[in-house]
Design a protein around this motif. Structure first.
Motif, short mmCIF file in Angstrom:
data_model
loop_
_atom_site.label_atom_id
_atom_site.label_comp_id
_atom_site.label_asym_id
_atom_site.label_seq_id
_atom_site.Cartn_x
_atom_site.Cartn_y
_atom_site.Cartn_z
N ALA A 139 31.24 21.46 45.40
CA ALA A 139 31.08 22.04 46.88
C ALA A 139 29.73 22.64 47.04
CB ALA A 139 32.33 23.02 47.40
N ILE A 140 29.21 22.26 47.91
CA ILE A 140 27.81 23.02 48.40
C ILE A 140 27.89 23.50 49.77
CG2 ILE A 140 25.51 22.33 48.71
CD1 ILE A 140 25.38 19.95 46.83
N VAL A 141 27.62 25.00 49.73
CA VAL A 141 27.71 25.75 50.96
C VAL A 141 26.21 26.17 51.51
CG1 VAL A 141 28.42 27.37 52.41
CG2 VAL A 141 29.94 26.59 50.33
N ASN A 142 25.58 25.61 52.49
CA ASN A 142 24.23 25.87 52.86
C ASN A 142 24.50 27.11 53.99
OD1 ASN A 142 23.22 23.92 51.35
ND2 ASN A 142 23.50 22.37 52.73
N LEU A 143 23.48 28.01 53.91
CA LEU A 143 23.39 29.01 54.95
C LEU A 143 22.42 28.49 56.16
CD1 LEU A 143 24.97 31.61 55.02
CD2 LEU A 143 24.98 30.44 53.03
N GLY A 144 22.95 28.38 57.18
CA GLY A 144 21.87 28.07 58.26
C GLY A 144 21.70 29.37 59.16
N SER A 145 21.77 29.15 60.66
CA SER A 145 21.58 30.29 61.37
C SER A 145 21.72 29.69 62.73
CB SER A 145 20.12 31.00 61.12
OG SER A 145 19.71 31.99 62.19
N TRP A 146 22.01 30.84 63.59
CA TRP A 146 22.32 30.50 65.17
C TRP A 146 21.03 30.28 65.81
CZ3 TRP A 146 20.54 34.21 68.90
CH2 TRP A 146 19.86 35.44 68.23
N VAL A 147 19.79 30.71 65.28
CA VAL A 147 18.71 30.47 66.08
C VAL A 147 18.15 29.10 65.74
CG1 VAL A 147 17.81 32.96 65.63
CG2 VAL A 147 17.27 31.47 63.93
N ALA A 148 19.05 28.44 64.91
CA ALA A 148 18.68 26.97 64.85
C ALA A 148 19.03 26.25 66.24
CB ALA A 148 19.27 26.20 63.65
N ARG A 149 19.76 26.81 66.90
CA ARG A 149 20.29 26.00 68.19
C ARG A 149 20.21 26.77 69.34
NH1 ARG A 149 25.68 25.18 66.66
NH2 ARG A 149 24.92 26.17 64.51
N LEU A 150 19.55 27.91 69.25
CA LEU A 150 19.32 28.99 70.26
C LEU A 150 17.96 29.30 70.15
CD1 LEU A 150 20.79 29.87 72.99
CD2 LEU A 150 21.48 32.06 71.73
N GLY A 151 16.98 29.19 71.35
CA GLY A 151 15.80 29.44 71.12
C GLY A 151 15.43 31.04 71.25
N LEU A 152 14.61 31.47 70.33
CA LEU A 152 13.82 32.89 70.44
C LEU A 152 12.45 32.46 70.45
CD1 LEU A 152 15.95 34.71 67.92
CD2 LEU A 152 16.03 34.78 70.14
N PRO A 153 11.94 33.67 71.14
CA PRO A 153 10.34 33.55 71.07
C PRO A 153 9.56 34.11 69.94
CG PRO A 153 11.09 35.40 72.28
CD PRO A 153 12.17 34.53 71.80
N VAL A 154 10.37 34.58 68.81
CA VAL A 154 9.73 34.88 67.73
C VAL A 154 10.40 34.21 66.47
CG1 VAL A 154 9.06 37.33 68.34
CG2 VAL A 154 11.49 36.81 67.43
N GLY A 155 9.88 34.29 65.13
CA GLY A 155 10.56 33.71 64.19
C GLY A 155 10.50 32.21 64.34
N VAL A 156 9.70 31.65 64.99
CA VAL A 156 9.96 30.32 65.15
C VAL A 156 9.74 29.06 63.93
CG1 VAL A 156 8.50 28.23 66.55
CG2 VAL A 156 8.83 30.46 67.50
N ALA A 157 9.00 29.45 63.07
CA ALA A 157 8.91 28.58 61.84
C ALA A 157 10.29 28.82 61.16
CB ALA A 157 7.80 28.92 61.03
#
Length: 254
Positions: A139-157
């Motif tokens: 099993a492989i579990v990756n950690l994504g983030s809510w900011v991958a699908r809800l835009g923020l004006p900072v932390g863009v990369a």
């Protein structure tokens, strides 16, 4: 001590603090033998000592995942040796979060984010998934983030890097799933242990959500245990939102 991961071995990257530490502790509490990986030997030792004091089994495996295939493969080999020859579960948690905007992100910062957050787990998965398949599954579990699908004006990369991780999750599920290696991801919301005064610098980001406040790393750890266990045997290529409703529910600012 539980038994949901009894007899299994697990490598958790970025396991010396916050979410990674909580996952390592939760895995060990469910019977897994855990390789705690990170850059700080001091913090790694503290995590291992805590796990052992609670009756679990863990070893510290140092690593500085710079995005190179060499560094990822070296960690894969070191973790396998430490865990008795094989890694059953991989948690790709290590990451960095520069909060720069598009116009303030330097080429060096951009490359560093993609190296640590995308290339490192890519090559680590490439090193470990085939061995899992050969051994009968994993099993492989990756950690994504809510900011991958809800835009923020900072932390863009950073947002872009986590979007890549979620896409890789689905691609890897298609690539390795038929060989018995399940690949899924968790998308945490605002999650961090509270400050000594009980506050949280990012609490405002959760205002108006169903949860109403930042989550604790243990919430992510419980989801990781589920995805790594046989309870999720029919779960492939899924991104589980553990975000207090931040992405899926309309936020009403108070």
């Amino acid at each position: 001590m539980g038994t949901r991961l009894s007899g299994r071995t697990a490598l958790v990257t970025g396991a010396t603090s916050n979410i990674g530490r909580a996952i390592a502790e939760a895995f060990a509490a469910e019977g897994a033998r855990v390789a705690v990986s990170g850059r700080s030997a001091e913090r790694g030792k503290a995590v291992v000592e805590g796990i052992r004091a609670a009756g679990g089994t863990a070893e510290f495996v140092p690593a500085d995942l710079d995005g190179s295939e060499r560094a990822s493969r070296a960690l894969a080999e070191s973790a396998a040796r430490t865990l008795g020859g094989h890694v059953d579960i991989l948690v790709n948690n290590a990451g960095i979060f520069p909060a720069d905007t598009t116009t303030t992100t330097t080429p060096e910062t951009f490359d560093r984010i993609m190296a640590v957050n995308v290339k490192a787990p890519f090559f680590l998965t490439a090193a470990l998934a085939p061995a899992m398949a050969q051994a009968g599954g994993g099993a492989i579990v990756n950690l994504g983030s809510w900011v991958a699908r809800l835009g923020l004006p900072v932390g863009v990369a950073y947002s872009a890097s986590k979007g890549a991780v979620e896409t890789l999750t689905r691609a890897w599920a298609a690539e390795f799933g038929p060989a018995g290696v399940r690949v899924n991801a968790i998308s945490p919301g605002v999650v961090q242990e509270p400050l000594p005064d009980g506050g949280h610098p990012a609490a405002g980001m959760m205002r108006g959500t169903p949860a109403g406040a930042p989550g604790h790393p243990a919430a992510i750890a419980r989801a990781a245990v589920y995805l790594a266990s046989d309870e999720a045997a029919f779960v492939h290529g899924t991104v589980v939102d553990v975000d207090g409703g931040r992405v899926g529910v309309a936020v009403v600012a108070a």
